[in-house]
Design an enzyme around this catalytic site. Structure first.
Site, PDB file in Angstrom:
ATOM      1  N   TRP A   2       0.815  -1.221   0.000  1.00  0.00           N
ATOM      2  CA  TRP A   2       0.000   0.000   0.000  1.00  0.00           C
ATOM      3  C   TRP A   2       0.842   1.262   0.000  1.00  0.00           C
ATOM      4  O   TRP A   2       0.491   2.256  -0.647  1.00  0.00           O
ATOM      5  CB  TRP A   2      -1.013  -0.014   1.153  1.00  0.00           C
ATOM      6  CG  TRP A   2      -2.088  -1.013   0.884  1.00  0.00           C
ATOM      7  CD1 TRP A   2      -2.305  -2.190   1.523  1.00  0.00           C
ATOM      8  CD2 TRP A   2      -3.061  -0.959  -0.185  1.00  0.00           C
ATOM      9  NE1 TRP A   2      -3.345  -2.865   0.945  1.00  0.00           N
ATOM     10  CE2 TRP A   2      -3.834  -2.144  -0.095  1.00  0.00           C
ATOM     11  CE3 TRP A   2      -3.354  -0.045  -1.187  1.00  0.00           C
ATOM     12  CZ2 TRP A   2      -4.874  -2.426  -0.985  1.00  0.00           C
ATOM     13  CZ3 TRP A   2      -4.395  -0.319  -2.077  1.00  0.00           C
ATOM     14  CH2 TRP A   2      -5.135  -1.494  -1.973  1.00  0.00           C
ATOM     15  N   ASP A  36      -0.908   7.215   6.314  1.00  0.00           N
ATOM     16  CA  ASP A  36      -2.087   6.422   5.993  1.00  0.00           C
ATOM     17  C   ASP A  36      -2.217   5.404   7.126  1.00  0.00           C
ATOM     18  O   ASP A  36      -1.393   4.497   7.258  1.00  0.00           O
ATOM     19  CB  ASP A  36      -1.881   5.727   4.641  1.00  0.00           C
ATOM     20  CG  ASP A  36      -2.947   4.672   4.342  1.00  0.00           C
ATOM     21  OD1 ASP A  36      -3.891   4.521   5.148  1.00  0.00           O
ATOM     22  OD2 ASP A  36      -2.828   3.994   3.302  1.00  0.00           O
ATOM     23  N   LYS A  69     -11.821  -1.067   8.201  1.00  0.00           N
ATOM     24  CA  LYS A  69     -11.063  -2.019   9.027  1.00  0.00           C
ATOM     25  C   LYS A  69     -11.584  -1.943  10.469  1.00  0.00           C
ATOM     26  O   LYS A  69     -12.227  -2.838  10.944  1.00  0.00           O
ATOM     27  CB  LYS A  69      -9.565  -1.705   9.055  1.00  0.00           C
ATOM     28  CG  LYS A  69      -8.916  -1.300   7.763  1.00  0.00           C
ATOM     29  CD  LYS A  69      -8.901  -2.353   6.720  1.00  0.00           C
ATOM     30  CE  LYS A  69      -7.853  -2.056   5.668  1.00  0.00           C
ATOM     31  NZ  LYS A  69      -8.177  -2.639   4.378  1.00  0.00           N
TER      32      LYS A  69
HETATM   33  N1  PMP Z   1      -4.103   1.873   2.560  1.00  0.00           N
HETATM   34  C1  PMP Z   1      -4.117   0.728   3.262  1.00  0.00           C
HETATM   35  C2  PMP Z   1      -3.191   0.586   4.422  1.00  0.00           C
HETATM   36  C3  PMP Z   1      -4.991  -0.301   2.910  1.00  0.00           C
HETATM   37  O1  PMP Z   1      -5.008  -1.436   3.629  1.00  0.00           O
HETATM   38  C4  PMP Z   1      -5.861  -0.128   1.779  1.00  0.00           C
HETATM   39  C5  PMP Z   1      -6.858  -1.170   1.346  1.00  0.00           C
HETATM   40  N2  PMP Z   1      -6.992  -2.282   2.064  1.00  0.00           N
HETATM   41  C6  PMP Z   1      -5.795   1.079   1.081  1.00  0.00           C
HETATM   42  C7  PMP Z   1      -4.918   2.051   1.500  1.00  0.00           C
HETATM   43  C8  PMP Z   1      -6.708   1.345  -0.102  1.00  0.00           C
HETATM   44  O2  PMP Z   1      -7.903   1.804   0.397  1.00  0.00           O
HETATM   45  P1  PMP Z   1      -9.218   2.074  -0.445  1.00  0.00           P
HETATM   46  O3  PMP Z   1      -9.664   0.769  -0.981  1.00  0.00           O
HETATM   47  O4  PMP Z   1     -10.147   2.674   0.566  1.00  0.00           O
HETATM   48  O5  PMP Z   1      -8.861   3.035  -1.517  1.00  0.00           O
END
Ligand code: PMP
Length: 364
Positions: free
Chosen positions: A104, A174, A198
């Protein structure tokens, strides 16, 4: 145990049974209004009070001062991968610095590369994303717009401990997979963001906290909907917000406060759950491999394997017969993954551990 209790999905995932019961009632008719939450106007007094309460509860849980703005956004964390550099990586600063510690953070970094240019200050790819750097020892350019990292790598199961030293530039994190799982010194951050699916509720809403000083850096002429100041100025109600997601998030914040007793207590529970599973794996020796090296093991996501795809499949089959779900690893890493978010109970982790032990015995 109910299937919802045994949901180890990486997100969307388990929600507390009491919150699900309240949500079921709210979908038919909210006790306060007699209307379904799905049909409630975002301009209604009821929803304005919910928005107020969601913000107040987050402030109370974190002990957040007025220096920070709290806002509820859409587009998930992925939209923020783009809008963070759009808002903050301005020509007045050197390019932002990005830590690549897993899937990520690599996605966030790649997006900044497209939007504004950036510098990769640390990259764990070569060592297979099994360890993490110490944030305040990184060689960060003091003129950089900010330093970005992902506090918990959901796929690899790596988790930073909170930064303790001073950094020369604003820190942006993030925290999608560990926000509100433990207390947090928000004052160390220029900005924090976390989607809800989450630890905070269903998908559809992303919480963002801003040091108000950061907002002065935003260039003029941005599209309104992408300029962070817009939702802050409109109390997260500039366009139609995700009413349902924000309602369930509010229920979660009440649950954290009233049922759990706050974030210190939540941390205590989460650490005990993770320790139970990791201790078992450590006792099992070579039978199981945890992806993360020990100091960086995540309390939220445990990525592991029994050694090959066939054994992992056999474990999944056994776990399914016990009513468990969500234990497949991410398609990029494969293997297995148990997510132990706030709403996963110690009893569910106990049931998982029993299944792991039973599986190991069968194979011995
Ligand atoms: N950041 C993290 C740490 C994630 O775990 C995820 C998706 N599991 C994301 C970003 C992407 O998030 P989204 O699907 O809400 O765009």
């Amino acid at each position: 145990m109910h299937a919802n209790t045994l949901n180890f999905s990486a997100g969307p995932g388990a929600l507390p049974a009491s919150v699900l019961a309240k949500t079921r009632e709210a979908i038919v008719a909210l006790p306060e209004t007699g209307l379904s939450v799905l049909g409630m106007s975002h301009r209604s007094d009821w929803f304005l009070a919910i928005l107020d309460e969601a913000e107040r509860n987050i402030r109370d849980l974190l002990g957040l001062s007025e220096r920070y703005a709290v806002t509820f956004l859409q587009g998930g964390s992925s939209l923020l991968f783009a809008t963070v550099p759009m808002n903050f990586a301005t020509p007045a600063f050197a390019p932002p610095e990005y830590v690549i510690s897993g899937y990520w953070s690599a996605r966030a970094s790649a997006e900044a590369g497209r939007v504004s240019g950036h510098r990769i200050v640390w990259d764990g790819q070569r060592t297979g994303f099994r360890e993490l750097p110490v944030l305040d020892r990184l060689d960060v350019d003091a003129r950089a717009a900010y330093l970005h990292y992902v506090s918990n790598e959901t796929i690899e199961g790596l988790q930073f401990s909170a930064p303790t030293g001073d950094l020369p530039v604003p820190l942006i994190a993030d925290m999608s997979s560990d926000f509100l799982s433990k207390p947090l010194e928000v004052e160390r951050f220029g900005m924090i963001y976390a989607h809800a699916q989450k630890n905070l509720g269903p998908t559809g809403v992303t919480v963002a906290l801003f040091d108000r000083e950061m907002l002065e850096r935003i260039p003029s002429g941005m599209p309104h909907i992408l300029d962070f100041r817009t939702q802050i100025a409109h109390g997260s109600n500039y366009n139609t917000p995700p009413v349902f997601a924000i309602y369930v998030l509010t229920l979660i914040t009440r649950w954290l406060r009233d049922d759990i007793g706050g974030l210190t207590q939540m941390q205590y529970i989460n650490e005990a759950k993770a320790a139970r599973l990791y201790d078992l794996f450590d006792e099992m020796g070579d039978v199981v491999t945890v992806h993360a090296r020990r100091p960086w093991r995540s309390r939220m996501n445990v990525a592991f394997t029994f050694g090959d795809a066939r054994l992992d499949r056999a474990f999944l089959d056994l776990a399914e017969t016990r009513g468990m779900s969500g234990l497949e690893g991410h398609r990029s890493l494969r293997g297995l993954r148990a997510s132990l978010y706030n709403a996963v109970t110690p009893e569910a982790v106990e049931a998982l551990c029993e299944t792991v032990s039973e599986f190991a015995l069968q194979r011995a």
